[in-house]
Structure formats: structure tokens, C-alpha cells
Enzyme design. Structure first.
Site: not given
Ligand code: AOF
Ligand code: ZN
Length: 372
Positions: A54, A78, A161, A175
Site C-alpha cells: 500500500e 495492516c 518422483a 534412484s
Molecule cells: C507485508 N507486506 O504489503 C502487507 C503486509 O512486521 P511487518 O511490518 O513486516 O508486517 C508484516 C505484516 O503486515 C504481515 O504479516 C501482514 O499481516 C501485514 N501486511 N505485510 O509484509 C504488505 N500489506
Molecule cells: Zn501494511
């Protein structure tokens, strides 16, 4: 949600793929910002610790006014402070008027909270129906992230496989090679996409494998994991010799002697001792330990015995099987999956989705057993 919304969500899902191999344990995520059907900017999550999709899309819009514009995201935004600040805040600060997402984020810190916050702030929020094609595509592209977020365990893909008559090797243990070159190349691509590659000690002793992904563009080699209850992995083998290239983890049990585990540790191998009544409960404990170390996906490469323990534990999420055009025979020649197995046909594991294609001389069957 109309057809244009679905198409733009499809674009966000496509952009997300650019982060493949680079973002684990995070999900791959893509985003598109539009106004009146015109794209103002696109972004994706490109590396762990880097901006979320985003924020990358907002940055790609430069100094254009985004007030009231729409953002399409492949995953719910998030609302937590993690390695980076919450995306909900970036969306509100940019003045975006509408947020359309392809899938919800199943992690406990999200699960609809991001969308709730945006709605409370007066943003128009929409989500693709769970049974829509784009919603499913978005979930399928993040199976490791989704299973790990929901269960704490890595997503398990078994790759194998066999001969036409279902053998993994001859009765003498030979194998190399059952599958054709193109099949083996494809398997190396898959190694580059998972967090860990797993084998049993039988395979490690018989083949002395390296288990690295030998293809171009591998930002990070998978961790090599050996299920080795007695800690017998040879100190002079190729796995131990290459600990500096990619980490090696041995999953041992109480049957291992202290001197064996100490010697492995002294050579740079991580040793995890798991307990449990039987093999499949030890598999589950091992998966939990690996999950805690941010292993969100693993590729199980053999052999029959270990595959049986994973199968009996109910922990194979997807099977990728190459069947090669040769026959081996032999009562003692190992089959695909050992262990206890099921008793009745009615108890068989059945795929929720099955695809088949020719690869080189082989037939590749991909059986998705679970969907997260
Ligand atoms: C991502 N990339 O584009 C979005 C995520 O600890 P952080 O800041 O790296 O946050 C990771 C979390 O953020 C991830 O587990 C997910 O729940 C949310 N969204 N994460 O790495 C993104 N939009
Ligand atoms: Zn985010």
C-alpha cells in the site's frame, strides 16, 4: 464490487508475485491506486522490512492528489506497528476514499481489524467474496503465510518422483535419476521459493545431498532440515560442509547421544531435540519448532519413511508428484508414502484440487490437499 473492481484486484494479485522469494515470512502483496478507471500508481511488497504494498503504491503516485481515489490491495491492510508503521494510517493520511481487498489477513493482529478501522474513519470498504475467483487466487498465492498465521506451523509441500509402478528407488536403493532433467530443474525452482527443504536421515546418508536451489536469482537459499532422531548426520558430508551457504537444522530425538548433538552443534548445525510418543507427534513438534523460527513453508523431499510420518500426522498440504516412464518392480522397492497409512478407502486423503501436466518425459500431478 463490479467486474472492473475484480479486474483491478487481479492486477494487484499479479503485482504481488514480484515479491516471490523475497518477502518470507511476510505475505506477497500488491496494490493499485486508481481514479475513474485510470491507474495513478502501482506497488508491491518487495522485501522483508521494506514498505508494504500500500505504501509503495502511494509512493509510486508521486505528488498526484489522491483525495477520494481508490486503492485495490490483494490483502487486507495492516493496522499494527511492525517492522513498518500501519498501512491504515498511510491510507488515511493520503486521503484515499475507497479500499477494495481480495482477501482478509488471517493473522491475529489483523483478521478484519484493518478494514474495521478504515470503515470507522469513513472510508468506503469492499472485499471480494470468499468464493470469487480473485479472492481464491489471492489466498492461494499466500498459502504458507496463511497456514503459519493460523496454526503457527509451516505449510508442507511434498515433492517426489516415482516410476510408473510407484517406486521411489530400486530395491537396491538406486534412484538417480528417475525423473527427467526438466522435472529436476523445476524442483530446484521450488526449492528457491520455500523457507526450508526437508529430508530424512536415510536420504541424507544414501545421497549425501546439498539441498540448495541451483537456479539463477535465489535471493536466499532455503534452510536444510534433516529428520535424524539419533543425530547421525555425517560431519564430513556435503550438508555440514556448506553450513555457511545455508543453515542446516537437525531434528533429533532423545535417542541421540549428547556427544553426537554436541559435535553437530560445534560444526555450525542447529540441533532441535523433539519429544513425543510416536513419529507423527514428533513431526508435529518439529513443525511447531520450525514455525517459531519463521519457517512458513517447507518442501519435503524424501524418503518414504519420513513422508509416512508426515502423512500420518495429517501434515501434507500439497503433493507435487512426477511420474516417470520406467518400471522398477521389486517387493522391497520403497513406495511413495510409508507410515501406517489409512485403513479404509473411505479414510483416504483426497485433493481439493488436482492439476496434471507433462514436464519433459514425466507427468507432473499437483494435488492440493488443504486450503488455508
Ligand atoms: C507485508 N507486506 O504489503 C502487507 C503486509 O512486521 P511487518 O511490518 O513486516 O508486517 C508484516 C505484516 O503486515 C504481515 O504479516 C501482514 O499481516 C501485514 N501486511 N505485510 O509484509 C504488505 N500489506
Ligand atoms: Zn501494511
Amino acid at each position: 464490487m463490479d467486474a472492473r473492481d475484480e479486474a483491478l484486484l487481479g492486477r494487484a494479485v499479479e503485482l504481488a508475485e514480484r515479491g516471490r522469494r523475497r518477502v518470507s515470512p511476510n505475505p506477497v502483496v500488491g496494490a493499485v491506486i486508481t481514479r475513474d478507471g485510470r491507474t495513478l500508481g502501482e506497488g508491491w511488497h518487495a522485501q522483508v522490512g521494506g514498505p508494504h504494498a500500500e505504501v509503495a503504491a502511494i509512493a509510486a503516485c508521486g505528488d498526484q492528489d489522491l483525495t477520494g481515489a481508490t486503492i485495490y490491495v490483494s490483502l487486507e491492510p495492516c493496522c499494527h506497528q511492525g517492522r513498518t508503521p500501519p498501512c491504515t494510517e498511510a491510507i488515511l493520511a493520503a486521503g484515499l476514499g475507497r479500499v477494495v481487498v481480495a482477501a482478509e489477513d488471517p493473522s491475529s493482529k489483523a483478521s478484519g481489524r484493518g478494514l474495521g478501522i478504515l470503515r470507522d474513519e469513513g472510508v468506503d470498504v469492499a472485499q471480494a467474496a470468499a468464493d470469487s475467483a480473485v479472492g481464491r487466487r489471492a489466498r492461494l498465492q499466500n498459502q504458507p503465510f496463511r497456514k503459519h498465521a493460523r496454526t503457527g506451523l509451516p505449510w508442507v509441500m511434498m515433492k517426489t518422483a516415482t516410476s510408473l509402478d510407484g517406486r521411489l528407488a530400486t530395491h537396491a536403493g538406486d534412484s538417480r535419476w528417475i525423473s527427467s532433467g526438466p522435472s529436476r530443474d523445476l524442483a530446484h525452482q521450488w526449492r528457491a521459493e520455500v523457507d526450508a527443504v526437508v529430508v530424512g536421515i536415510g536420504t541424507a546418508l544414501a545421497d549425501d545431498p546439498q539441498l540448495t536451489a541451483r537456479v539463477p536469482d535465489v535471493p536466499r537459499q532455503p534452510r536444510r532440515v534433516v529428520f535424524d532422531s539419533e543425530a547421525r548426520l555425517p560431519l564430513d558430508g556435503r550438508l555440514v560442509a556448506s553450513v555457511d551457504e545455508a543453515p542446516v537444522t537437525v531434528i533429533a530425538s532423545r535417542a541421540a547421544t549428547r556427544s553426537a548433538t554436541d559435535a553437530l552443534r560445534a560444526s555450525g548445525v542447529e540441533v532441535i531435540v523433539v519429544t513425543g510418543q510416536n513419529e507423527h507427534s514428533r513431526v508435529r513438534s518439529a513443525l511447531a519448532e520450525l514455525g517459531q523460527r519463521d519457517v512458513t513453508s517447507l518442501m519435503l523431499e524424501g524418503g518414504s519413511h519420513l513422508a509416512g510420518a508426515f502423512f500420518d500426522a495429517g501434515e501434507i498440504d500439497e503433493l507435487r508428484l512426477f511420474v516417470a516412464p520406467l518400471l522398477l518392480g521389486g517387493r522391497q522397492a520403497p513406495g511413495l508414502i510409508g507410515g501406517e497409512g489409512v485403513e479404509r478407502i473411505a479414510d483416504a486423503a483426497r485433493p481439493v484440487e488436482l492439476t496434471r501436466e507433462a514436464v519433459g518425459d514425466d507427468l507432473l500431478t499437483i494435488a492440493r490437499l488443504k486450503e488455508w
